[in-house]
Each structure stands twice: as C-alpha cells, then as structure tokens.
Design a protein around this motif. Sequence first.
Motif, short mmCIF file in Angstrom:
data_model
loop_
_atom_site.label_atom_id
_atom_site.label_comp_id
_atom_site.label_asym_id
_atom_site.label_seq_id
_atom_site.Cartn_x
_atom_site.Cartn_y
_atom_site.Cartn_z
N THR A 60 1.27 3.43 -2.32
CA THR A 60 0.81 4.54 -3.15
C THR A 60 -0.41 5.17 -2.51
O THR A 60 -1.25 4.47 -1.96
CB THR A 60 0.43 4.11 -4.58
OG1 THR A 60 -0.80 3.37 -4.53
CG2 THR A 60 1.50 3.26 -5.22
N GLN A 61 -0.51 6.48 -2.59
CA GLN A 61 -1.76 7.15 -2.23
C GLN A 61 -2.25 7.88 -3.47
O GLN A 61 -2.90 7.28 -4.31
CB GLN A 61 -1.58 8.05 -1.01
CG GLN A 61 -1.42 7.23 0.27
CD GLN A 61 -1.44 8.06 1.52
OE1 GLN A 61 -2.32 8.88 1.73
NE2 GLN A 61 -0.45 7.86 2.38
N CYS A 62 -1.88 9.16 -3.64
CA CYS A 62 -2.33 9.83 -4.86
C CYS A 62 -1.57 9.32 -6.07
O CYS A 62 -2.03 9.46 -7.19
CB CYS A 62 -2.22 11.35 -4.73
SG CYS A 62 -0.57 12.02 -5.01
N GLY A 63 -0.38 8.75 -5.87
CA GLY A 63 0.36 8.11 -6.96
C GLY A 63 1.29 9.03 -7.73
O GLY A 63 2.06 8.56 -8.58
N PHE A 64 1.23 10.32 -7.45
CA PHE A 64 1.98 11.28 -8.27
C PHE A 64 3.49 11.15 -8.05
O PHE A 64 4.28 11.34 -8.98
CB PHE A 64 1.52 12.70 -7.95
CG PHE A 64 1.81 13.70 -9.04
CD1 PHE A 64 1.04 13.73 -10.20
CD2 PHE A 64 2.84 14.61 -8.91
CE1 PHE A 64 1.30 14.65 -11.20
CE2 PHE A 64 3.10 15.54 -9.91
CZ PHE A 64 2.33 15.56 -11.06
N PHE B 113 0.85 -1.21 0.00
CA PHE B 113 0.00 0.00 0.00
C PHE B 113 0.88 1.25 0.00
O PHE B 113 0.63 2.20 0.73
CB PHE B 113 -0.96 0.00 1.19
CG PHE B 113 -2.01 -1.06 1.09
CD1 PHE B 113 -3.22 -0.79 0.48
CD2 PHE B 113 -1.77 -2.33 1.56
CE1 PHE B 113 -4.19 -1.77 0.35
CE2 PHE B 113 -2.74 -3.32 1.44
CZ PHE B 113 -3.95 -3.04 0.83
N ARG C 112 3.87 14.04 -0.58
CA ARG C 112 3.09 14.97 0.23
C ARG C 112 1.96 14.27 0.98
O ARG C 112 1.49 14.74 2.02
CB ARG C 112 2.55 16.11 -0.66
CG ARG C 112 1.45 16.94 -0.05
CD ARG C 112 1.89 17.66 1.23
NE ARG C 112 0.82 18.45 1.80
CZ ARG C 112 -0.02 18.01 2.73
NH1 ARG C 112 0.08 16.78 3.19
NH2 ARG C 112 -0.98 18.80 3.20
N CYS C 113 1.50 13.11 0.46
CA CYS C 113 0.50 12.35 1.20
C CYS C 113 1.13 11.76 2.47
O CYS C 113 0.43 11.20 3.30
CB CYS C 113 -0.08 11.22 0.35
SG CYS C 113 -0.77 11.74 -1.23
N THR D 235 4.92 8.33 -7.13
CA THR D 235 5.28 6.91 -7.21
C THR D 235 6.31 6.60 -8.30
O THR D 235 7.31 5.92 -8.01
CB THR D 235 4.01 6.06 -7.39
OG1 THR D 235 3.09 6.39 -6.34
CG2 THR D 235 4.34 4.58 -7.33
N PRO D 236 6.14 7.06 -9.55
CA PRO D 236 7.15 6.71 -10.57
C PRO D 236 8.55 7.19 -10.18
O PRO D 236 9.53 6.46 -10.39
CB PRO D 236 6.63 7.42 -11.83
CG PRO D 236 5.16 7.55 -11.61
CD PRO D 236 5.01 7.80 -10.13
#
Lengths: 455, 160
Positions: B99-103, B97, B137-138, B105-106
């Motif tokens: 990832t949250q917003c995913g921005f 888990f 930021r999440c 992640t890459p």
Amino acid sequence: MQLRKDYFADVRKDGLHEIGQGRPRLDSPGHVTGKTAYFADRNFPGMLHLKMVRSPHHHARIRSIDTSEAEKHPGVVRVLTAKDVPHNVYTILILIQIGPEDETVLADGKVRWKGEAVVAVLAETERAAQEAAAKVKVDYEVLPAVFDMEEALKPGAPLVNEYHGQNYYLYDSGECRKVRFGDVEAGFAQADHILEQSYQSSPIEHAPTETTGCVVAPEGNDRFTCYTNTQAMFFTLDNTSIILQMPGSKLHFVGGTVGGGFGGKVDVIVEPIAILAAKLTGRPVCFIYSREEEMQISSPRAAEKVIIKDGVMENGRIVARKVTGYTDAGAYSRHSPYGAQKGAAHYPGPYTIPNVWIDTYCVYTNRTPSSAMRGFGVTIGDFALEVQMDKLARLIGMDPLEFRFVNAYRDGDMKAHRQPTEGAALIECMQEASRVANWPVAEKYMAMSSYRKGA
Amino acid sequence: MAKVPVQFTLNGSEKAEFVESSTTLLHALRDKIGDTSPKGGCHQGTCGACSVIIDGELRLSCLTLAETCGGADIRTTAGLAESGVLHPLQRAFLDAFATQCGFCTPGMIMAAKVLLDRTPNPSREDVVEALSGNICRCTGYEPIIQAVLAAARANSQNAA
C-alpha cells in the motif's frame, strides 16, 4: 567508500540501525481493511453538493451572468458569484511575500483559461447541482488568446493577466531570474567545441486516483470543520483565512490522508469556496472534482522550454554554460514563479563550471494554470541537462560517465549561485553506479573523491 | 424522484434501502449504508477503486445500479477480516508494503480475492491479468503482485 560523520554531528545518533530493516507503515492496517478515512468518506445529513460553472473559452470578457434559471431549478439552495467572495483576488504564495495577488476565486469580469471557475451552484444532490449549473447563462466576449510562451513574450501579444501588466513574472531581478558567474563569453571563446540545443516538455497531469476535494461541516458556532485532501494544510488554512476574511481560529482543517497527490494538491482551490458555501447556507457542503475536472482543471506540471549552450574542451571540461529557461505558468502564478526560480539555481547541474549565465522566465499564457509536481522547476531541467551531457560526451568522443566524473562538483567548489559545495557525494554515487550497472570507468575515476584535503 | 426498495446481504448482514433508480451501488454502499471501503476514483469504470464482489463475481460498483442487486450476496474489503483477524490477503498486503496512498487497496484486494477463490495457485501472469482493471497511480504494482502471490502461498500452506 568513506562515511562522513562530521556533517550533522550534533544531531547524528550512532545508535540507529533502521537501514535495511522493514518497518510497518502506520497507515497500512487502515488501508488493507478499508478503514482509512479519506475526506470523501465523511458524510453529513443535509450535505449540499457544489458544482462549478466553468469558462468554455480560453480568454474572454464576461459581459453578464444570469443565474435566475439555475436558482429556480428544483433542489438548488444557493448560487455564488464573485461578489459573494470577501477577498476574491488572491495568490497562494502571498504568504511568503510572492505577489501580486493575481487570481480570482470566482471569475470577475474576465476569464483567462478554458475551465476557469465562474459560478458555484449548491444543490441538495449532485445531479441537481449539475443540471442547474448547465442553466447558468454567461455572456462572453471572446478575446484573442496566446498559448505559446515565446509568442506571449513578443510585443503586441494579448495581455493574459492584468494584475501583472505583462506576460511574465516580474522578479526583483527584473523580467527573469538571473545567475551570472565568471565570464560566459570568454568561456565560449576559449572552448574547443560549442553545442547549443533546445529542449521542451508538455504539461503533465498528476492523475491521482482520489480526485481533489473537500467536505465542510459547520460546527454551529461560526466555526467550520473542513475535511480535505490538501497536501498543504497550512497554506490552505492561511489562504482560506485571507480569502474569506475569517480568523484562522474559525477554521478547523482535518487532513493528512491523501489518495495520491504528487504535488497536484498543494493549490488552494476547493476549500475557500466550499467553506464560504457552508457559511452562507449553514449546511454541510461537499465539493469533489469529477475525473474530468481532475484531468482538465487541476494544475499540471508546467510546460517548459530550456535552451542550453555549452562550451567544452577536448579533455572533457565544460568551461561555459548559458541557459535560457521558460516556465509556462498558464494564466495565473500559483507556484510557478517559485518553480522558475528553482530552475535558475539548478541549471548548472551537479557540475563545476567556471563561467555560467542563466535567465529563467515565468511566462503567462491562456493555458491551465500550472503548479507544483514532484521536483517542479528542476525535473524537466534535469532531463534537458543530462541529455545535453550525453550529447557533449558524444561530441568529444568521451564515455558519458567518465565525462561526468571530469565535471562533477566536489567539496570546496564554488557553485554558480555562490554557494560553496559541501557534503557532495556525486563522485561516490557514480563510482557505485559504475559498479552496480557494470559500466566500467578508468581507474583514475574510481580513485577520485568528493572530498579534497582542507575542504 | 420515485424510489425503489432493494434488499441484499453485505458481508453477511441483511441490508434494505430505498434508492432512486439512478443510484449506483457505489453510492448506496458509501452514502446510504456507510461502507466506505469501495472508493470512487473515476465513476466511469476505468480505475477499479470501487471493485466489489457480487455473487462471487468481481464488479465495478460505480457502474452497477443498486436496484439490480436485489437478493445479491455483496462482499467488500471492509468485511474481509473475521473477528478482527486479517484475511491472508490483507496480511500479505501489509507484509509486502503493497500500500502507498491506500486509495486503490480495497479494490485491489477484491480483485485478488476473486482470483484466489478460483485459482488458489496462480502464476505471476494470472495475478497481473486479474489486477489489470485496477489502477495504482502510486505505481506500486510489483509489491501488490508479490503480496497476492504470498497470500496464495500462505493459503496453500494452511490447506496442506
């Protein structure tokens, strides 16, 4: 602990076993492969870039705007000013009848905060738009500005927003939201101790990693697709419809994928002007905040000031609470009148207090307009209330957790805004917290329950 | 404005583009070549969302001029899965888990890949250090750290 099943009994299913189970998130496979499509991942041939000319002053009259040099700049396609916007004066919450309309899409005659949008420049490249924006000449007459809420409420303070006529939001209850419950002065007269404290906070920026923005593509039939990272899709659709005087059927919004929001993307700021630009040029348009704009221009959490006066007995009971709350809306309303109103309902906290008096003001200043952020109207209030609770406990020499047990609301208690308490679980939460945090409280508190017989 | 040719490999495929001399690699990848997995969060080298791997080194594509990448071997998160099978890091990010917003992640995955390529069995401190240029930021840092450690364990089990 007692699990109450009578609440929502008609919709509650007993066959669910999700708690404690890991469930894959639907969006994660896209995130880890880089396939998730954020709005800025849309690219269209011939897409124009929109850059905003912004006010360098906190408060000023606009004498004139000269866009002629900007229009001649290589790559510039169109320059937009207030007269291009069909319904330029708007307010987001007009959709739920919270007016008046008090904010301009593009400044018309006046700017009320440093950073306010004045002129929109559209060009073939981001660089050309930026360079042309620097060539727009705006002649300002600087006006006195006010940055402090208490200063703004004093007679003779500069008037921030003419659409309100005074530096506070006029509720149907008057200059503030009011809660009156019991007799607060009688409560103070009866109290063993009185503690009055003042708490305040600064604006807080959400700082999402993905900045605010949208990409708009004309569909060729007077309908427009807007790819956006708004957190408030239908607010944005409906407000855009009002601002552009276009039926909603002409507006096709695609969203739901947000690279961090935290409440910072619920204002309707980029979409109306970008769609207007696409309509007037017939070209796809992208309007993305720079990091600087995200930090300086997007709405922060409101600055707040909270003054709490409590009367407390030696035995721990709070018998009277008087709260005056100030929410700094900045120059325009956005969601702040609603935030201040939430505060009024919230300030007694999850405690049963027989005598309560609350005033909450939504104040206009020449600061960046504030808006939603994670529990706005309540979060700063909770900080103030719980610090106050610790101070009260210390004042009477009581354990701070036991002090909260004494005052905790329980089923059947009447709250100050006259909603009877129902489904409370504060006692049980605190009992669990006491166990988990190894912060023991007297046995009588561990034997308490939120549920009273007959409640 | 004058354009210059630039040729490099992206995730193993040959790419050739004409770019203006001020074009960043981030802009070239996203808007010209169409690999949108590197993200633009700050365009000033502080958030790490645009991280890519150039010749085995972790680089901020928003601060790298495209024309300096001639002949380079460029890797992005979009090219990490092989034949539709997720890379162990991608699998670990899913399972933890992370990832949250995913921005972010890459970029996080790129930073983690460079770490694991060099340090197959990193300590927690190694992971924290390797991800220190990437902002989430999440604030989901702990699951991300756990994901990288889990991917390292999965790699070493496969190797054994």
